[in-house]
Design a protein around this motif. Structure first.
Motif, mmCIF file in Angstrom:
data_model
loop_
_atom_site.group_PDB
_atom_site.id
_atom_site.type_symbol
_atom_site.label_atom_id
_atom_site.label_comp_id
_atom_site.label_asym_id
_atom_site.label_seq_id
_atom_site.Cartn_x
_atom_site.Cartn_y
_atom_site.Cartn_z
ATOM 1 N N SER A 49 0.883 -0.935 0.054
ATOM 2 C CA SER A 49 -0.351 -0.189 0.139
ATOM 3 C C SER A 49 0.425 1.378 0.121
ATOM 4 N N LEU A 94 -4.326 3.753 -0.018
ATOM 5 C CA LEU A 94 -4.408 3.562 -1.287
ATOM 6 C C LEU A 94 -3.419 1.595 -1.605
ATOM 7 N N VAL A 97 -2.917 -1.651 -6.539
ATOM 8 C CA VAL A 97 -3.747 -2.205 -7.562
ATOM 9 C C VAL A 97 -4.028 -3.896 -7.896
ATOM 10 N N THR A 202 -10.969 2.034 -10.548
ATOM 11 C CA THR A 202 -9.196 1.799 -10.022
ATOM 12 C C THR A 202 -9.093 0.895 -10.048
ATOM 13 N N ARG A 204 -8.599 -0.452 -6.851
ATOM 14 C CA ARG A 204 -7.901 -0.577 -5.635
ATOM 15 C C ARG A 204 -8.923 -0.316 -4.209
#
Length: 349
Positions: A49, A94, A97, A202, A204
């Protein structure tokens, strides 16, 4: 009627033309941690992350969900929120992916439970919607620093499209925990919320963590002036002198106490008939005997300073007393309460 392959191709081309310049070249993995930021020691990030948002305040207050969450019928408000004060740390991550919000949340949840986290409120998916909106993500995000760059679409027709990064939480796939975690004798308040990062394109997860550590606020940053001292004595017969400073466990007045001493001397000279006790107080840490000695020694230090040059107040007008922890103004169960109890008061005779 289903669109033809030709129509889908045309739609994709049209969307590409509407993207901001440079969006196609952006890469979601190039986002870096906020400069100067760091993970909080009580909880690590999900592997891979990025710490894209971070904030820390030495003394702040925040509102967190109680066992009910959002107020019934008004998703803009928390129902009887828990108000926490102390060192506030805010973290926005975040996830990598391709990792789902569920996987990220469950890993955080398991780590917290293993560490002794005691949940007060929890919700998942649709049950989280109202409490998510009641948190007021935009107001919380304004207190934070953010990484440079945008959140990028990673798949579908929105691949490569830019989305706003700041507080890119959403009600979709949302899961929340709020409760307490005890570390090294201190009980921390902790909020965890994980959802899709803005939208499904996204690919994510976004995770917001808020941690409040109880600590003593730096007190005595405002001296009580002569008028305020006079008003306090008139109204209550006593007043706490917040501008007197001592090192921990010592009775020597620190140099920054001078403005407070000047205000006391000004009042005593303006009211020549005023006599006062100078009373020292401590918290309940340590033995009663040691605290009695310390509280009296601090009161005596104040009297000594006022009766010496440059103030030269008549010593017959002042008397020192020490009450240790026998007259608290707050509970001694927290550092905040103990800080309030450590004080010197002026009491009219």
């Amino acid at each position: 009627m289903r669109p033809t392959a030709h129509a889908l191709t045309a739609l994709t081309a049209l969307l590409a033309l509407t993207l901001p310049l440079g969006a196609q070249a952006a890469d979601p993995v190039t986002l870096a941690d906020v400069p100067g930021s760091a993970d909080h020691p009580v909880i690590s990030r999900f592997t891979g992350s990025t710490l894209a948002g971070w904030g820390q305040q030495d003394w702040a207050t925040t509102e967190l969900p109680n066992a009910t969450g959002a107020a019934r019928g008004d998703r803009r408000q928390l129902a009887d929120p828990v108000r926490a004060e102390g060192k506030l740390t805010q973290l926005f991550y975040l996830g990598p992916v391709g990792k789902t919000a569920l996987e990220v949340f469950r890993n955080h949840q398991q780590a917290l439970v293993a560490a002794g986290f005691k949940p007060r409120f929890s919700c998942e998916l649709k049950a989280c919607h109202d409490t998510f909106f009641a948190l007021g993500k935009n107001a919380r995000g304004r207190q934070m620093s953010w990484a440079k760059g945008s959140l990028m679409g990673a798949r579908g027709s929105f691949k490569g499209r830019e989305f706003p990064l700041v507080m890119a939480l959403s009600p979709d796939e949302g899961r929340m925990l709020a409760g307490t975690l005890t570390r090294n004798g201190s009980t921390l308040e902790l909020l965890l919320y994980t959802s899709l990062a803005d939208n499904a394109y996204t690919d994510r997860a976004a995770t917001y963590i808020e941690i409040v550590e109880p600590r003593s606020m730096q007190t005595g940053q405002v001296s009580v002036d002569a008028n305020a001292i006079a008003a306090g004595l008139q109204a209550d017969g006593r007043i706490a002198l917040t501008g007197l400073f001592f090192d921990t466990g010592k009775a020597e007045l620190k140099p920054e106490s001078r403005p407070q001493l000047e205000a006391m001397a000004e009042l005593l000279k303006a009211q020549p008939g005023l006599k006062a006790w100078i009373v020292g107080h401590t918290d309940n840490v340590g033995s009663v005997e040691a605290n009695e000695k310390l509280s009296l020694a601090r009161a005596q230090a104040v009297v000594a300073a006022l009766t010496a040059p440059p103030y030269q107040v008549d010593g017959k007008r002042l008397a020192a007393r020490g009450l240790a922890a026998l007259a608290p103004v707050a509970g001694n169960g927290s550092e905040t309460g103990r800080a309030k109890n450590r004080r010197v008061e002026m009491v009219a005779q």
